[in-house]
Scaffold this motif. Structure first.
Motif, PDB file in Angstrom:
ATOM      1  N   MET A   1      54.212 -25.273  98.118  1.00  0.00           N
ATOM      2  CA  MET A   1      55.535 -25.441  97.518  1.00  0.00           C
ATOM      3  C   MET A   1      56.061 -26.838  97.861  1.00  0.00           C
ATOM      4  SD  MET A   1      58.750 -22.807  97.683  1.00  0.00           S
ATOM      5  CE  MET A   1      59.198 -23.111  99.379  1.00  0.00           C
ATOM      6  N   LYS A   2      56.650 -27.509  96.901  1.00  0.00           N
ATOM      7  CA  LYS A   2      57.165 -28.858  97.099  1.00  0.00           C
ATOM      8  C   LYS A   2      58.546 -28.808  97.766  1.00  0.00           C
ATOM      9  CE  LYS A   2      53.707 -30.893  94.972  1.00  0.00           C
ATOM     10  NZ  LYS A   2      52.750 -31.771  95.660  1.00  0.00           N
ATOM     11  N   GLY A   3      58.570 -29.177  99.047  1.00  0.00           N
ATOM     12  CA  GLY A   3      59.810 -29.083  99.799  1.00  0.00           C
ATOM     13  C   GLY A   3      60.938 -29.910  99.229  1.00  0.00           C
ATOM     14  N   GLU A   4      60.629 -31.082  98.697  1.00  0.00           N
ATOM     15  CA  GLU A   4      61.656 -31.947  98.133  1.00  0.00           C
ATOM     16  C   GLU A   4      62.315 -31.296  96.924  1.00  0.00           C
ATOM     17  OE1 GLU A   4      64.035 -35.416  97.774  1.00  0.00           O
ATOM     18  OE2 GLU A   4      62.883 -34.515  99.390  1.00  0.00           O
ATOM     19  N   ARG A   5      61.505 -30.544  96.142  1.00  0.00           N
ATOM     20  CA  ARG A   5      62.075 -29.859  94.970  1.00  0.00           C
ATOM     21  C   ARG A   5      62.980 -28.700  95.401  1.00  0.00           C
ATOM     22  NH1 ARG A   5      57.946 -29.736  89.808  1.00  0.00           N
ATOM     23  NH2 ARG A   5      57.709 -31.999  89.640  1.00  0.00           N
ATOM     24  N   VAL A   6      62.603 -28.017  96.468  1.00  0.00           N
ATOM     25  CA  VAL A   6      63.458 -26.951  96.996  1.00  0.00           C
ATOM     26  C   VAL A   6      64.799 -27.541  97.419  1.00  0.00           C
ATOM     27  CG1 VAL A   6      63.730 -25.200  98.786  1.00  0.00           C
ATOM     28  CG2 VAL A   6      61.483 -25.592  97.768  1.00  0.00           C
ATOM     29  N   ARG A   7      64.752 -28.649  98.144  1.00  0.00           N
ATOM     30  CA  ARG A   7      65.985 -29.279  98.635  1.00  0.00           C
ATOM     31  C   ARG A   7      66.878 -29.717  97.479  1.00  0.00           C
ATOM     32  NH1 ARG A   7      68.011 -34.053  99.133  1.00  0.00           N
ATOM     33  NH2 ARG A   7      66.115 -35.121  98.451  1.00  0.00           N
ATOM     34  N   LYS A   8      66.298 -30.381  96.476  1.00  0.00           N
ATOM     35  CA  LYS A   8      67.095 -30.865  95.347  1.00  0.00           C
ATOM     36  C   LYS A   8      67.699 -29.714  94.562  1.00  0.00           C
ATOM     37  CE  LYS A   8      64.896 -35.371  94.617  1.00  0.00           C
ATOM     38  NZ  LYS A   8      64.127 -36.224  93.683  1.00  0.00           N
ATOM     39  N   ALA A   9      66.896 -28.662  94.339  1.00  0.00           N
ATOM     40  CA  ALA A   9      67.405 -27.506  93.587  1.00  0.00           C
ATOM     41  C   ALA A   9      68.524 -26.827  94.369  1.00  0.00           C
ATOM     42  CB  ALA A   9      66.272 -26.526  93.304  1.00  0.00           C
ATOM     43  N   ARG A  10      68.350 -26.735  95.687  1.00  0.00           N
ATOM     44  CA  ARG A  10      69.396 -26.136  96.522  1.00  0.00           C
ATOM     45  C   ARG A  10      70.681 -26.942  96.431  1.00  0.00           C
ATOM     46  NH1 ARG A  10      71.003 -27.838 101.150  1.00  0.00           N
ATOM     47  NH2 ARG A  10      69.102 -28.905 101.816  1.00  0.00           N
TER      48      ARG A  10
END
Length: 210
Positions: A1-10
């Protein structure tokens, strides 16, 4: 899972890492590790994270481009409203609206946006017709002239709100059939009148032909 995408979506959903952890019932350090790419949640949790953040699992995995984030907004019925304020979070309901996250506004754990069904025509000329699904956000500040969801005693209604210099509030309908009402600061402080949240938008389902 792409952590940066999780952060941005959050962040796009207005959630802190602690907010996300609380909703998912995991530790804040787990969320932090996901976003740094040091760990991954289990597959069933990935589905829940994607749904909560309004994106696809494929996007979080780096397999898809970002689509416009959407949020599931629960539609609450009249029998659910009478129990406001809800001590254990929003009541469970079978009907949800899929709304673009940018149209819902900010989100917090304790005050999730929800929708109601307009059961009167008092705000029809303000683009809130009878039967519309109306999105309410308790997190958004209600300014003068905004349409808000108002509780007055045991009744609920959609009204234009105008704050008074003495700390009270005036509520107005878009129809001349319903006269304005002025409530005192004391009415607001003792909970007799509650400005529950700002109306973010209304959605109308088409009627079937005869």
């Amino acid at each position: 899972m792409k952590g940066e995408r999780v952060r941005k979506a959050r962040e796009n959903m207005g959630l802190s890492g602690r907010d996300l952890a609380e909703i998912l019932k995991v530790s804040p350090s787990s969320v932090s590790r996901w976003e740094r790419g040091e760990a991954e949640p289990q597959d069933e949790l990935k589905e829940k994270i994607a749904q909560l953040l309004g994106v696809s699992v494929g996007y979080l995995m780096g397999e898809e481009l970002l689509r416009e984030p959407v949020m599931e907004v629960p539609v609450l019925y009249t029998d659910m409203l009478v129990h406001y304020p809800w001590k254990e979070g929003l009541p469970k309901t079978k009907e949800v609206l899929l709304v673009a996250a940018c149209d819902v506004g900010s989100v917090s754990v304790g005050n999730r946006p929800f929708a109601i069904i307009a059961d009167g025509d008092g705000m029809a000329s303000a683009n809130v017709p009878l039967g519309a699904r109306v999105v309410i956000n308790p997190n958004e500040r209600v300014e003068d002239g905004d349409v808000a969801f108002v509780k007055n005693g045991n009744s609920f209604s959609l009204k234009w709100v105008y704050w008074q210099k003495d700390g009270g509030v005036e509520t107005r309908s878009a129809s001349l059939l319903y006269p304005p009402k002025v409530f005192s600061r004391e009415d607001l402080e003792d909970g007799s009148v509650v400005i529950i949240g700002r109306v973010m938008g209304s959605f109308v389902r088409p009627l079937k032909g005869a």
